[in-house]
Design an enzyme around this catalytic site. Structure first.
Site, PDB file in Angstrom:
ATOM      1  N   ASN A  24      33.673  17.185  22.761  1.00 10.16           N
ATOM      2  CA  ASN A  24      34.857  16.865  21.957  1.00 10.16           C
ATOM      3  C   ASN A  24      35.691  15.823  22.712  1.00 10.16           C
ATOM      4  OD1 ASN A  24      37.344  16.823  20.691  1.00 10.16           O
ATOM      5  ND2 ASN A  24      37.478  19.043  20.429  1.00 10.16           N
ATOM      6  N   CYS A  55      43.497  15.367  18.078  1.00  9.08           N
ATOM      7  CA  CYS A  55      42.151  15.036  17.602  1.00  9.08           C
ATOM      8  C   CYS A  55      42.152  14.368  16.228  1.00  9.08           C
ATOM      9  CB  CYS A  55      41.279  16.289  17.579  1.00  9.08           C
ATOM     10  SG  CYS A  55      41.159  17.085  19.189  1.00  9.08           S
ATOM     11  N   HIS A  88      35.316  14.738  12.879  1.00  3.21           N
ATOM     12  CA  HIS A  88      35.710  14.950  14.274  1.00  3.21           C
ATOM     13  C   HIS A  88      34.657  15.841  14.927  1.00  3.21           C
ATOM     14  CE1 HIS A  88      37.737  15.989  17.865  1.00  3.21           C
ATOM     15  NE2 HIS A  88      38.121  17.184  17.474  1.00  3.21           N
TER      16      HIS A  88
END
Ligand code: UT7
Length: 339
Positions: free
Chosen positions: A296, A129, A266
């Site tokens: 996500n 990520c 993020h």
């Protein structure tokens, strides 16, 4: 005069299939598992996510995002001299998704009588990520040293391929998508637009808390090819390192949190974003939030959020953006960008 790397265009792509939390409730119920819209919204802020269908790959989403970013920058594919794709869900073991994107860009350009960026270096970057922050850091460094002048920096993921739909603690959290920026060399005295500072880290002692532990050997998958996460461990580490890297990047650029116009974090969990905003004394009105609509999307989440904010007219030229990410590895980092 020094060389700086400036974001001159952004683009993104989401697969058309959208699943709301209610869709996830039905999907899990068919497997004998319980979840609820209330639980997902309260714990994560997520309301919907997009999943690819059929044989759509990370490179397909990356291609669409890249073409949109190039159009926004007013650049043609043949002008690109570096392609970096951050992904943990590559099309195949090898070659890199970046080289596949390069071929697809070439084919797209040829359809209009043009040429693609054939000959430009193209490679994938794997930092889960935090991948986009790592990719931006590498592309920024290559531009500053004069090795590249027009880079495509992409985050592209098809996490739906690696989700365990028998694990309710993870499968409701992730989605598919891609985001891209065109990063170009510019000469200025440091006060103009560009990537002002970056900061990236890893702590390999925590590889086990967020991973897809499977691998391919002898024609078979060895181990589990599905995402495993200790959510609470990731959460605890994330809130600490995100504040730290934000402060480090600001200090490198000689700026303070009061200078930030937009925090573009993020998009994993709204509670992590709220915690970071609180620590940096930023009101949530200055935080770009797309986790509610995208879930996500790992390496894609930051450039997706950036493109959303640019196209919505939120991010404007001259504003100071703090991009930051955290993820498997354990990895984390941030980039301070004057847009
Ligand atoms: O992208 C990389 C970065 N990743 C992250 O930032 C993720 C970080 N972690 C998180 O966002 C959170 O830890 C989660 C959203 C993953 C989980 O939230 P939590 O508040 O830490 O929940 P929990 O794991 O403590 O679980 C609380 C309860 C448990 O039940 P019991 O043991 O209290 O009875 C879980 O079994 O919630 C239960 N639960 C669920 N209930 C309904 C777990 N998943 C679900 C679900 N629906 N989908």
């Amino acid at each position: 005069m020094s060389l700086y790397a400036r974001i001159t265009g952004t683009g993104s792509a989401l697969p058309p299939k959208r699943l709301t939390n209610e869709d996830m409730v039905s999907l899990l119920a068919a497997r004998g598992l319980q979840t609820s819209d209330d639980w997902i919204v309260e714990r994560t802020g997520i309301r919907a996510r997009h999943f690819v269908e059929g044989d759509t790959q990370a490179s397909d989403l990356a291609l669409t995002a890249s073409l949109r970013a190039l159009q926004a920058a007013g650049r043609q594919p043949h002008e690109v001299d570096l392609i970096v794709v951050a992904t943990s869900t590559p099309d195949m073991v090898f070659p890199s998704t970046a080289t596949i994107v390069q071929r697809k860009l070439h084919e797209a350009a040829q359809a209009h009588g043009g040429q693609g960026p054939i000959g430009a270096p193209a490679f994938d970057l794997q930092a889960v990520c935090t991948g986009f922050i790592y990719a931006l850091t590498v592309a920024d460094a290559l531009i500053r040293t004069g090795s590249a002048r027009c880079a495509l920096v992409v985050g592209a993921e098809v996490f739906s391929r690696i989700l365990d739909f028998d694990d309710r603690t993870t499968c409701v959290l992730f989605g598919d998508g891609a985001g891209a920026v065109v990063l170009e060399a510019t000469e200025h005295d440091g006060r103009g637009a560009g990537v002002l500072a970056t900061d990236v880290h890893a702590d390999g002692r925590h590889t086990g808390i967020l991973c897809v532990p499977g691998t391919v050997a002898g024609g078979h998958v060895l181990g589990e090819p599905l995402l495993r996460m200790d959510g609470q461990a990731v959460f605890k580490l994330a809130v600490g390192v995100l504040e730290e890297t934000a402060r480090t990047t600001l200090a490198k650029a000689g700026l303070s949190e009061a200078d930030i116009d937009w925090l573009i974090p993020h998009q994993a969990n709204i509670r992590i974003m709220q915690s970071t905003a609180r620590k940096l004394k930023l009101p949530m009105e200055r935080v770009v939030v797309t986790v509610d609509q995208h879930g996500n999307t790992s390496a894609a989440s930051i450039p997706l959020a950036l493109d959303h904010a640019v196209r919505a007219g939120m991010v404007r030229p001259g504003q100071l953006l703090l991009l930051e990410g955290v993820g498997g590895g354990f990895t984390w980092g941030s980039a301070l960008v004057r847009y």
